[in-house]
Design a protein around this motif. Structure first.
Motif, PDB file in Angstrom:
ATOM      1  N   UNK A  16      -3.440 -11.258  -6.810  1.00 46.90           N
ATOM      2  CA  UNK A  16      -4.042  -9.964  -7.141  1.00 46.90           C
ATOM      3  C   UNK A  16      -4.604  -9.223  -5.929  1.00 46.90           C
ATOM      4  N   UNK A  17      -4.585  -9.840  -4.747  1.00 43.59           N
ATOM      5  CA  UNK A  17      -5.304  -9.291  -3.594  1.00 43.59           C
ATOM      6  C   UNK A  17      -4.744  -7.936  -3.161  1.00 43.59           C
ATOM      7  N   UNK A  18      -3.422  -7.832  -2.975  1.00 45.57           N
ATOM      8  CA  UNK A  18      -2.843  -6.562  -2.524  1.00 45.57           C
ATOM      9  C   UNK A  18      -3.087  -5.456  -3.548  1.00 45.57           C
ATOM     10  N   UNK A  19      -3.123  -5.832  -4.825  1.00 47.73           N
ATOM     11  CA  UNK A  19      -3.353  -4.835  -5.876  1.00 47.73           C
ATOM     12  C   UNK A  19      -4.807  -4.349  -5.848  1.00 47.73           C
ATOM     13  N   UNK A  20      -5.735  -5.259  -5.558  1.00 48.49           N
ATOM     14  CA  UNK A  20      -7.127  -4.831  -5.388  1.00 48.49           C
ATOM     15  C   UNK A  20      -7.273  -3.966  -4.141  1.00 48.49           C
ATOM     16  N   UNK A  21      -6.472  -4.259  -3.111  1.00 48.74           N
ATOM     17  CA  UNK A  21      -6.512  -3.429  -1.896  1.00 48.74           C
ATOM     18  C   UNK A  21      -6.091  -1.998  -2.232  1.00 48.74           C
ATOM     19  N   UNK A  22      -5.073  -1.852  -3.087  1.00 50.58           N
ATOM     20  CA  UNK A  22      -4.637  -0.514  -3.512  1.00 50.58           C
ATOM     21  C   UNK A  22      -5.762   0.179  -4.279  1.00 50.58           C
ATOM     22  N   UNK A  23      -6.417  -0.558  -5.195  1.00 49.46           N
ATOM     23  CA  UNK A  23      -7.545   0.015  -5.946  1.00 49.46           C
ATOM     24  C   UNK A  23      -8.638   0.470  -4.991  1.00 49.46           C
ATOM     25  N   UNK A  24      -8.914  -0.330  -3.968  1.00 48.39           N
ATOM     26  CA  UNK A  24      -9.940  -0.019  -2.980  1.00 48.39           C
ATOM     27  C   UNK A  24      -9.601   1.287  -2.247  1.00 48.39           C
ATOM     28  N   UNK A  25      -8.350   1.420  -1.833  1.00 52.38           N
ATOM     29  CA  UNK A  25      -7.893   2.642  -1.155  1.00 52.38           C
ATOM     30  C   UNK A  25      -7.980   3.842  -2.108  1.00 52.38           C
ATOM     31  N   UNK A  33      -4.334   9.881   2.448  1.00 51.66           N
ATOM     32  CA  UNK A  33      -2.918   9.885   2.853  1.00 51.66           C
ATOM     33  C   UNK A  33      -2.798   9.703   4.363  1.00 51.66           C
ATOM     34  N   UNK A  34      -3.662  10.374   5.096  1.00 53.83           N
ATOM     35  CA  UNK A  34      -3.595  10.287   6.552  1.00 53.83           C
ATOM     36  C   UNK A  34      -3.925   8.909   7.073  1.00 53.83           C
ATOM     37  N   UNK A  35      -4.934   8.263   6.487  1.00 55.16           N
ATOM     38  CA  UNK A  35      -5.394   6.974   7.009  1.00 55.16           C
ATOM     39  C   UNK A  35      -4.627   5.800   6.415  1.00 55.16           C
ATOM     40  N   UNK A  36      -4.352   5.870   5.097  1.00 54.58           N
ATOM     41  CA  UNK A  36      -3.841   4.682   4.416  1.00 54.58           C
ATOM     42  C   UNK A  36      -2.521   4.902   3.686  1.00 54.58           C
ATOM     43  N   UNK A  37      -1.917   6.087   3.868  1.00 54.23           N
ATOM     44  CA  UNK A  37      -0.672   6.377   3.155  1.00 54.23           C
ATOM     45  C   UNK A  37       0.455   5.424   3.509  1.00 54.23           C
ATOM     46  N   UNK A  38       0.643   5.140   4.780  1.00 54.22           N
ATOM     47  CA  UNK A  38       1.723   4.236   5.216  1.00 54.22           C
ATOM     48  C   UNK A  38       1.454   2.827   4.719  1.00 54.22           C
ATOM     49  N   UNK A  65       3.805   0.583   2.261  1.00 53.03           N
ATOM     50  CA  UNK A  65       4.288  -0.735   2.693  1.00 53.03           C
ATOM     51  C   UNK A  65       3.914  -1.820   1.693  1.00 53.03           C
ATOM     52  N   UNK A  66       2.705  -1.727   1.136  1.00 51.64           N
ATOM     53  CA  UNK A  66       2.297  -2.701   0.118  1.00 51.64           C
ATOM     54  C   UNK A  66       3.192  -2.589  -1.113  1.00 51.64           C
ATOM     55  N   UNK A  67       3.427  -1.364  -1.566  1.00 50.82           N
ATOM     56  CA  UNK A  67       4.217  -1.175  -2.788  1.00 50.82           C
ATOM     57  C   UNK A  67       5.663  -1.614  -2.581  1.00 50.82           C
ATOM     58  N   UNK A  68       6.225  -1.335  -1.418  1.00 49.15           N
ATOM     59  CA  UNK A  68       7.605  -1.804  -1.149  1.00 49.15           C
ATOM     60  C   UNK A  68       7.656  -3.331  -1.151  1.00 49.15           C
ATOM     61  N   UNK A  69       6.672  -3.944  -0.531  1.00 50.02           N
ATOM     62  CA  UNK A  69       6.589  -5.402  -0.469  1.00 50.02           C
ATOM     63  C   UNK A  69       6.586  -6.006  -1.878  1.00 50.02           C
ATOM     64  N   UNK A  70       5.805  -5.402  -2.770  1.00 49.10           N
ATOM     65  CA  UNK A  70       5.707  -5.925  -4.135  1.00 49.10           C
ATOM     66  C   UNK A  70       6.969  -5.604  -4.946  1.00 49.10           C
ATOM     67  N   UNK A  71       7.470  -4.381  -4.801  1.00 49.36           N
ATOM     68  CA  UNK A  71       8.661  -3.981  -5.559  1.00 49.36           C
ATOM     69  C   UNK A  71       9.898  -4.762  -5.131  1.00 49.36           C
ATOM     70  N   UNK A 121      -0.853   5.496  -8.960  1.00 54.30           N
ATOM     71  CA  UNK A 121      -1.593   6.095  -7.844  1.00 54.30           C
ATOM     72  C   UNK A 121      -0.707   6.235  -6.608  1.00 54.30           C
ATOM     73  N   UNK A 122      -0.015   5.166  -6.242  1.00 59.82           N
ATOM     74  CA  UNK A 122       0.828   5.199  -5.042  1.00 59.82           C
ATOM     75  C   UNK A 122       1.980   6.188  -5.222  1.00 59.82           C
ATOM     76  N   UNK A 123       2.511   6.260  -6.445  1.00 57.75           N
ATOM     77  CA  UNK A 123       3.587   7.220  -6.721  1.00 57.75           C
ATOM     78  C   UNK A 123       3.130   8.643  -6.516  1.00 57.75           C
ATOM     79  N   UNK A 124       1.956   8.966  -7.041  1.00 61.96           N
ATOM     80  CA  UNK A 124       1.424  10.329  -6.890  1.00 61.96           C
ATOM     81  C   UNK A 124       1.142  10.650  -5.426  1.00 61.96           C
ATOM     82  N   UNK A 125       0.537   9.701  -4.704  1.00 65.17           N
ATOM     83  CA  UNK A 125       0.197   9.950  -3.306  1.00 65.17           C
ATOM     84  C   UNK A 125       1.460  10.109  -2.458  1.00 65.17           C
TER      85      UNK A 125
END
Length: 646
Positions: free
Chosen positions: A354-363, A376-381, A385-391, A447-451
């Motif tokens: 669950x860690x990467x998913x909590x990281x997304x929630x944190x962002x 988007x500027x600081x954490x968009x990339x 990268x997290x979402x691609x890794x999981x998908x 969230x990641x899709x919208x961003x």
């Protein structure tokens, strides 16, 4: 009047005083912790407790305590307090305490005959140094102050006992001495800002006991080494500062250093200010990296705790730069993990599913509480990268199934926050489709899709959106049962029907696969069966295996850890869910509820919140004395309430 103040009646009653603890940290891993009467009741207690990276990854107690003795006309009055065998306390210095308050720094007022002595303690920020200032407020004749240091030089996990290997050597330094009991440890410098006499009188004080360890089923006694004592004359109105540290300090600067440090402190004069002060204590700077410690006195930096607590500990109190500093360190750990690289970053349990998913929630909280554009500027990339890794199914313990849900193996190893184990096996073997993991997954996809769409990455936005559609439908089909609440986990024909709090996230998060009536149904069940004055129970009293009292030896506590105990951090998400359903009409209920946490400011670890509470009345605080996720989530709820009240 001070917000945190205790009078003579309470301070001289050990039954009332000993359960109350104080904590001070230097924001770099070191701390001072004891009871409000300065009687150590845990092996973790000490005046100067520091990490010694040359030895191991643990904290070490160098200076355990410092006994003060007031001498007038040759009569000695010892202000110290230690517990010995058979419920014997000596020298019972607490009987001289007139009051204790903790608005800026812990301050104790002693009265011995015509002598009134004030003692104030603080930890220097980002330095392994405890300072104690003694001020003689009143005295009718010449007064001498004697200071007797008790040394341990041991890990917080162990005890020291009288032995021939301990070095008794010391060297004189400016207005004090330096000594080191064992090779590998730093030298301990004990100095005063005034000329004094050190009387070398080496001895072991044997059989000091720690009742909190006895309660927890551990060994509970040790011997402490006393090299001698310092004696110094003190005049009415005079202040004398004692320094205990791992480096020599210019003694002339001690008074100014103390005064400057006091000015930096957030006064603990309100509930919110107490929580802000507690929030600052979890920040841990190591070299050029910034971490969040999960709790005191024994926790390290755990990935899940870091991502859940970071928004509340920083953004909710308008400390955006601290969020960014910690996230900069956390980003390195995330990339080390997803690239399968060795890591020097000391964030533990990054591999949990669950860690990467909590990281997304944190962002996501950064996007909400700062701005989407800045996010988007600081954490968009990083987010992409997290979402691609999981998908792309690269996580070692997250399998993306055709139905859009994530499957996790948790039979043989605890993989979620409900992580207690006995004999190496999880007490709650949550495996398969786990409800909060898939709630986090759906929220992350949306969230990641919208961003990504806002950043012009339409292809990724569309693929994440399509996956979210599939995942959302499957979520409802798999988890929602005919009684209107969510199953805790599902693995084929195995369904966990126990009512647990992990379903609350599906109501609290910005993006949920549930519709409004389904959310209200879940909230109603959680309110009815899990809500307590100190957080959400980890299991309903109506479910099998309910065990609400976190007491007894380790194995007994491990079985109770997530089987009915109440967790304040979960209440943060519960209140967020409550506001989503009831909006403005829910504010009064939440404000009344928070009064119960205000009571905690003068209990247990004063000014902070314990790790967990018993699930039944009187809901006693247990576990770690100060817990990051609990402090963070209550601060985040105060922030959300302020937005509603704005």
């Amino acid at each position: 009047m001070s917000y945190l103040k205790f009078d003579k009646t309470l301070m001289t009653n050990l039954e009332e005083a000993l359960p109350r603890e104080i904590l001070r940290t230097n924001r770099s891993g070191a701390y001072h912790c004891t009871t409000i009467v300065d009687c150590n009741t845990r092996k973790y207690h000490g005046l100067l407790v520091i990490p010694v990276p040359e030895l191991d990854d643990e904290n070490h107690v160098l200076l355990s305590s410092l006994d003060e003795t007031v001498i007038q006309h040759g009569a000695e009055f010892n202000l110290g307090l230690h517990k010995y065998q058979g419920d014997n306390y000596s020298p019972r210095g607490h009987k001289y305490i007139r009051e204790f308050e903790c608005e800026k720094v812990p301050t104790t007022i002693y009265r011995v005959g015509g002598v009134i002595l004030k003692k104030e303690k603080l930890f220097v920020h980002h330095e392994n140094r405890i300072l104690i200032r003694y001020t003689l407020l009143d005295a009718h004749s010449a007064t001498i102050l004697r200071l007797r240091p008790f040394l341990a030089f041991r890990s917080v996990r162990e005890y020291t006992h009288e032995n021939a290997q301990a070095s008794r050597e010391y060297q004189v330094v400016s207005n004090g001495i330096k000594t080191c009991m064992y090779p590998g440890y730093p030298e301990l410098y004990m100095q005063l800002n005034k000329k004094n006499e050190f009387h070398y009188l080496p001895d072991w004080y044997r059989g000091i006991e720690y009742p909190k360890e006895q309660e927890r089923g551990y060994d509970f006694n040790e011997d402490l080494y006393v090299p001698g004592y310092f004696e110094v004359e003190i005049k009415k109105g005079e202040s004398i500062v004692f320094s205990g540290g791992v480096s020599e300090i210019g003694t002339r600067s001690l008074k100014k250093t103390f005064e400057d440090e006091v000015e930096e402190r957030t006064p603990r004069d309100t509930f919110r200010h107490c929580l802000i002060n507690a929030a600052h204590q979890f920040l841990n700077k190591q070299e050029n990296e910034f971490y969040i410690l999960a709790g005191y006195p024994w926790f390290k930096c755990r990935a899940r705790d870091l991502f859940i607590s970071l928004p509340g500990l920083t953004l909710a109190i308008n400390e955006v730069s601290k969020f960014e500093m910690v996230m900069e360190t956390a980003c390195k750990a995330i990339y080390n993990f997803i690239r399968n690289e060795p890591s020097q970053i000391k964030i533990y349990e990054m591999e949990h599913p669950d860690i990467l998913l909590w990281a997304v929630w944190c962002i996501q909280q950064y996007a909400k509480m700062v701005s989407r554009e800045a996010c988007r500027g600081k954490y968009g990339v990083l987010l992409e990268d997290i979402m691609r890794f999981l998908c792309q199914d690269k996580h070692p313990n997250l399998i993306l199934h055709d139905n859009g849900l994530l499957y996790t193996y948790g039979t043989n190893r605890a993989v979620t926050w409900m992580n207690s184990t006995v004999n190496g096996h999880p007490v709650i073997p949550r495996t398969g489709y786990i409800v909060e993991i898939n709630t986090l997954w759906y929220n992350a996809l949306r969230f990641a899709g919208e961003l990504s769409g806002e950043a012009g990455n339409n292809a990724l936005a569309e693929s994440l959106g399509a996956l979210a559609e599939k995942s959302g439908k499957s979520f409802v089909n798999v988890f929602l049962n005919e009684y209107g609440y969510l199953l805790d986990y599902v693995d084929g024909n195995m369904m966990e029907w126990s009512v647990r709090p992990n379903m609350i996230f599906a109501v609290a998060f910005d993006y949920s696969p549930l519709n409004s009536s389904q959310k209200k149904g879940v909230l109603d069940i959680v309110t009815k069966e899990l809500l307590t004055p100190k957080g959400l129970r980890s299991l309903s009293p109506k479910s099998g295996g309910y065990n609400p009292n976190y007491v007894g030896p380790q194995i007994q506590r491990d079985y109770a850890y997530h089987q009915g105990t109440a967790w304040p951090w979960l209440a943060g998400f519960y209140f967020e869910a409550y506001l989503r359903i009831y909006k403005m009409s829910g504010i009064g209920f939440i404000e009344r509820y928070l009064i119960g946490y205000e009571d905690e400011m003068s209990s247990h670890c004063i000014g902070s919140i314990s790790e967990l509470f018993d699930g039944n009345p009187p809901f006693k605080g247990r576990g770690a004395i100060s817990f990051a996720m609990n402090v963070a989530e209550i601060l985040r709820i105060l922030y959300l309430l302020s937005k509603y009240n704005y």
